[in-house]
Design a protein around this motif. Structure first.
Motif, PDB file in Angstrom:
ATOM      1  N   SER A 106       0.823  -1.204   0.000  1.00 40.03           N
ATOM      2  CA  SER A 106       0.000   0.000   0.000  1.00 40.03           C
ATOM      3  C   SER A 106       0.859   1.258   0.000  1.00 40.03           C
ATOM      4  O   SER A 106       1.967   1.281   0.523  1.00 40.03           O
ATOM      5  CB  SER A 106      -0.937   0.011   1.208  1.00 40.03           C
ATOM      6  OG  SER A 106      -0.199   0.177   2.407  1.00 40.03           O
ATOM      7  N   LYS A 118     -10.250   3.671   1.747  1.00 41.11           N
ATOM      8  CA  LYS A 118      -9.739   3.516   0.395  1.00 41.11           C
ATOM      9  C   LYS A 118      -8.269   3.141   0.547  1.00 41.11           C
ATOM     10  O   LYS A 118      -7.493   3.868   1.169  1.00 41.11           O
ATOM     11  CB  LYS A 118      -9.880   4.816  -0.389  1.00 41.11           C
ATOM     12  CG  LYS A 118      -9.597   4.695  -1.848  1.00 41.11           C
ATOM     13  CD  LYS A 118     -10.597   3.833  -2.588  1.00 41.11           C
ATOM     14  CE  LYS A 118     -11.933   4.513  -2.798  1.00 41.11           C
ATOM     15  NZ  LYS A 118     -12.874   3.710  -3.573  1.00 41.11           N
ATOM     16  N   THR A 120      -4.882   2.304  -1.458  1.00 39.58           N
ATOM     17  CA  THR A 120      -4.198   2.432  -2.741  1.00 39.58           C
ATOM     18  C   THR A 120      -2.813   1.818  -2.600  1.00 39.58           C
ATOM     19  O   THR A 120      -2.180   1.954  -1.553  1.00 39.58           O
ATOM     20  CB  THR A 120      -4.079   3.915  -3.144  1.00 39.58           C
ATOM     21  OG1 THR A 120      -5.382   4.501  -3.118  1.00 39.58           O
ATOM     22  CG2 THR A 120      -3.482   4.073  -4.525  1.00 39.58           C
ATOM     23  N   GLU A 133      -6.621   0.462  -6.658  1.00 40.83           N
ATOM     24  CA  GLU A 133      -7.370   1.051  -5.553  1.00 40.83           C
ATOM     25  C   GLU A 133      -8.378   0.020  -5.062  1.00 40.83           C
ATOM     26  O   GLU A 133      -9.117  -0.568  -5.863  1.00 40.83           O
ATOM     27  CB  GLU A 133      -8.095   2.301  -6.065  1.00 40.83           C
ATOM     28  CG  GLU A 133      -8.292   3.356  -5.025  1.00 40.83           C
ATOM     29  CD  GLU A 133      -8.844   4.635  -5.642  1.00 40.83           C
ATOM     30  OE1 GLU A 133      -8.142   5.653  -5.573  1.00 40.83           O
ATOM     31  OE2 GLU A 133      -9.962   4.594  -6.176  1.00 40.83           O
ATOM     32  N   LEU A 134      -8.385  -0.205  -3.771  1.00 41.51           N
ATOM     33  CA  LEU A 134      -9.279  -1.186  -3.163  1.00 41.51           C
ATOM     34  C   LEU A 134     -10.169  -0.511  -2.138  1.00 41.51           C
ATOM     35  O   LEU A 134      -9.782   0.492  -1.534  1.00 41.51           O
ATOM     36  CB  LEU A 134      -8.461  -2.287  -2.485  1.00 41.51           C
ATOM     37  CG  LEU A 134      -7.432  -3.011  -3.354  1.00 41.51           C
ATOM     38  CD1 LEU A 134      -6.538  -3.891  -2.490  1.00 41.51           C
ATOM     39  CD2 LEU A 134      -8.116  -3.829  -4.432  1.00 41.51           C
ATOM     40  N   ASP A 135     -11.345  -1.058  -1.944  1.00 36.47           N
ATOM     41  CA  ASP A 135     -12.256  -0.589  -0.904  1.00 36.47           C
ATOM     42  C   ASP A 135     -12.181  -1.542   0.275  1.00 36.47           C
ATOM     43  O   ASP A 135     -12.186  -2.762   0.089  1.00 36.47           O
ATOM     44  CB  ASP A 135     -13.690  -0.527  -1.430  1.00 36.47           C
ATOM     45  CG  ASP A 135     -13.850   0.510  -2.525  1.00 36.47           C
ATOM     46  OD1 ASP A 135     -13.456   1.673  -2.305  1.00 36.47           O
ATOM     47  OD2 ASP A 135     -14.363   0.163  -3.607  1.00 36.47           O
ATOM     48  N   VAL A 156     -12.345  -6.623   2.017  1.00 38.36           N
ATOM     49  CA  VAL A 156     -11.671  -5.839   0.981  1.00 38.36           C
ATOM     50  C   VAL A 156     -12.167  -6.284  -0.388  1.00 38.36           C
ATOM     51  O   VAL A 156     -12.300  -7.483  -0.648  1.00 38.36           O
ATOM     52  CB  VAL A 156     -10.134  -6.025   1.071  1.00 38.36           C
ATOM     53  CG1 VAL A 156      -9.426  -5.237  -0.021  1.00 38.36           C
ATOM     54  CG2 VAL A 156      -9.627  -5.629   2.445  1.00 38.36           C
ATOM     55  N   THR A 157     -12.462  -5.311  -1.259  1.00 32.38           N
ATOM     56  CA  THR A 157     -12.879  -5.611  -2.621  1.00 32.38           C
ATOM     57  C   THR A 157     -12.216  -4.642  -3.591  1.00 32.38           C
ATOM     58  O   THR A 157     -11.844  -3.528  -3.222  1.00 32.38           O
ATOM     59  CB  THR A 157     -14.410  -5.515  -2.798  1.00 32.38           C
ATOM     60  OG1 THR A 157     -14.826  -4.199  -2.416  1.00 32.38           O
ATOM     61  CG2 THR A 157     -15.134  -6.549  -1.957  1.00 32.38           C
ATOM     62  N   GLY A 158     -12.098  -5.072  -4.816  1.00 32.03           N
ATOM     63  CA  GLY A 158     -11.561  -4.216  -5.870  1.00 32.03           C
ATOM     64  C   GLY A 158     -11.637  -4.938  -7.196  1.00 32.03           C
ATOM     65  O   GLY A 158     -11.900  -6.143  -7.254  1.00 32.03           O
ATOM     66  N   THR A 181     -12.512  -9.542 -10.167  1.00 31.40           N
ATOM     67  CA  THR A 181     -12.864  -8.977  -8.868  1.00 31.40           C
ATOM     68  C   THR A 181     -12.008  -9.624  -7.790  1.00 31.40           C
ATOM     69  O   THR A 181     -11.971 -10.853  -7.679  1.00 31.40           O
ATOM     70  CB  THR A 181     -14.357  -9.183  -8.546  1.00 31.40           C
ATOM     71  OG1 THR A 181     -15.130  -8.560  -9.577  1.00 31.40           O
ATOM     72  CG2 THR A 181     -14.716  -8.583  -7.201  1.00 31.40           C
ATOM     73  N   ILE A 182     -11.335  -8.798  -7.026  1.00 30.35           N
ATOM     74  CA  ILE A 182     -10.532  -9.270  -5.889  1.00 30.35           C
ATOM     75  C   ILE A 182     -11.388  -9.165  -4.645  1.00 30.35           C
ATOM     76  O   ILE A 182     -12.047  -8.148  -4.420  1.00 30.35           O
ATOM     77  CB  ILE A 182      -9.264  -8.410  -5.734  1.00 30.35           C
ATOM     78  CG1 ILE A 182      -8.372  -8.566  -6.959  1.00 30.35           C
ATOM     79  CG2 ILE A 182      -8.505  -8.777  -4.468  1.00 30.35           C
ATOM     80  CD1 ILE A 182      -7.214  -7.609  -6.992  1.00 30.35           C
ATOM     81  N   THR A 183     -11.393 -10.213  -3.841  1.00 29.06           N
ATOM     82  CA  THR A 183     -12.158 -10.202  -2.597  1.00 29.06           C
ATOM     83  C   THR A 183     -11.294 -10.741  -1.463  1.00 29.06           C
ATOM     84  O   THR A 183     -10.507 -11.665  -1.653  1.00 29.06           O
ATOM     85  CB  THR A 183     -13.419 -11.080  -2.713  1.00 29.06           C
ATOM     86  OG1 THR A 183     -13.037 -12.394  -3.100  1.00 29.06           O
ATOM     87  CG2 THR A 183     -14.397 -10.512  -3.720  1.00 29.06           C
TER      88      THR A 183
END
Length: 191
Positions: A106, A118, A120, A133-135, A156-158, A181-183
């Motif tokens: 990160s 957020k 990054t 960028e991930l949430d 975490v998702t992105g 999709t990353i989870t």
């Protein structure tokens, strides 16, 4: 008298922030790092990485400004189908022999809401490094009843594009979606 009050105040502030100013490691037994992608435009298949290390370092009291580091072994990919897993490890996809790991470091971990962040950072995958960028959602905190260690949960998702990383370039997006999709559902334990 002033020095005594200053020392007491400093100790109080330090004791308040110390529980967070540490390193937290993902408990892989209670965590999952995975992905999903569409197949033939009609179905989604899911996979995960079984062998990974994830740390959350030096977060503030509300986890703001933490640093995140992730390393996952490509050979640990698991889609519940051994033939597909071997194919994903081949040069057609991830090329695990040439690029054995994916990493994420990160560069920013910022609070965006009461429990949202957020994140990054730089994702290195298949020999290519891109900013992503991930949430993240801070699900909550707990204390492990057995070890008495502090715990924190994050979801975490992105979304990334496989084409950005040169993965499966021989497969058209009609056969295999470009967006992946990353989870992650992570349970962290404070060291």
């Amino acid at each position: 008298m002033f020095k005594a009050i200053t020392a007491i105040t400093a100790i109080a502030l330090l004791s308040f922030t110390l529980p967070f100013a540490a390193s937290w490691k993902a408990d892989n037994v209670h965590s999952r790092f995975g992905f999903s992608v569409t197949h033939m435009g009609i179905a989604t298949f899911n996979g995960s990485f079984k062998d990974y290390k994830l740390t959350l370092n030096n977060p503030g009291a509300d986890f703001t400004d933490a640093t995140v580091e992730l390393t996952a072994e490509i050979k640990s990919i698991n889609t519940d189908n051994s033939m597909r897993d071997e194919h994903l490890q081949s040069a057609d996809f991830f090329d695990a022999a040439k690029y054995p790991q994916l990493t994420f470091k990160s560069t920013s971990f910022k609070k965006t809401g009461a429990k949202t962040y957020k994140v990054t950072g730089d994702l290195t995958l298949h020999g290519v490094t891109k900013k992503v960028e991930l949430d993240a959602i801070h699900v909550g905190n707990a204390v492990n009843p057995q070890s008495k260690k502090d715990m924190a949960g994050f979801k975490v998702t992105g979304v990334i594009k496989r084409s950005d990383f040169g993965i499966a370039t021989g497969f058209p997006t009609a056969a295999l979606g470009d967006e992946v999709t990353i989870t992650g559902d992570f349970e962290f334990i404070k060291d």
